[in-house]
Scaffold this motif. Structure first.
Motif, mmCIF file in Angstrom:
data_model
loop_
_atom_site.group_PDB
_atom_site.id
_atom_site.type_symbol
_atom_site.label_atom_id
_atom_site.label_comp_id
_atom_site.label_asym_id
_atom_site.label_seq_id
_atom_site.Cartn_x
_atom_site.Cartn_y
_atom_site.Cartn_z
ATOM 1 N N ALA A 77 0.839 -1.204 0.000
ATOM 2 C CA ALA A 77 0.000 0.000 0.000
ATOM 3 C C ALA A 77 0.872 1.250 0.000
ATOM 4 N N GLY A 78 1.948 1.238 0.781
ATOM 5 C CA GLY A 78 2.869 2.371 0.836
ATOM 6 C C GLY A 78 3.574 2.615 -0.482
ATOM 7 N N ARG A 79 3.782 1.582 -1.238
ATOM 8 C CA ARG A 79 4.430 1.722 -2.546
ATOM 9 C C ARG A 79 3.457 2.187 -3.621
ATOM 10 N N ARG A 80 2.184 1.866 -3.468
ATOM 11 C CA ARG A 80 1.216 2.108 -4.542
ATOM 12 C C ARG A 80 0.293 3.301 -4.353
ATOM 13 N N THR A 81 0.082 3.748 -3.129
ATOM 14 C CA THR A 81 -0.889 4.819 -2.913
ATOM 15 C C THR A 81 -0.468 6.101 -3.629
#
Length: 159
Positions: free
Chosen positions: A83-87
């Motif tokens: 999630a941290g990479r994609r948000t």
């Protein structure tokens, strides 16, 4: 010679006028310009809409952090979640930084947040699969712009 007089001379010279030597100047014309506005962007203009729904809103952005020691000094390895990479939602860099501080309150030192946000903004794009983002408290605090100019590593590259 004015444009109207020049035009009348051309018309007279072509035999398209009165048979007399006097040539009347053409009647003035007017052009009306109507300004319009449109809600739609001009054709060919690309627009990017920010997401209105954050699919990662309830998910952690940072999996864990780990302090290590390097030849230069201490280093905090920040491991982002998927999630941290994609948000892409606005404001998530601050939420992620707060998660870093929840894992390691001693990360709150001058320059560390700028290094983190630099990684958040740029390293995610340039190296999306980099296992960890490395933050070092010994690096000089040069502000966000200076940190970006130094490729997130003010004071020199990692050793």
């Amino acid at each position: 010679m004015t444009a109207a007089l020049a035009m009348s001379s051309v018309v007279a010279g072509c035999g398209a006028g009165n048979s007399s030597d006097s040539v009347a100047a053409p009647a003035p014309t007017t052009t009306t310009v109507v300004a319009t506005s449109s809600a739609a962007p001009p054709v060919g203009t690309d627009t990017v809409a920010l997401p209105t729904f954050d699919p990662y809103a309830d998910l952690p952005l940072v999996d864990h952090v780990e302090w290590t020691e390097s030849v230069d000094g201490p280093r905090l390895l920040v491991y982002p979640t998927t999630a941290g990479r994609r948000t892409t939602s606005a404001g998530n860099e601050e939420r992620a930084w707060q998660e870093v501080l929840a894992h390691s309150p001693d990360a709150e030192t001058p320059g560390m947040r700028d290094q983190f946000v630099c990684h958040w903004d740029w390293a995610r794009l340039v190296q999306p699969n980099k296992p960890s983002w490395n933050l070092e408290p010994w690096r000089p605090a040069v502000g966000y712009q200076g940190t970006v100019a130094a490729s997130c590593n003010p004071g020199g590259p990692e050793r």
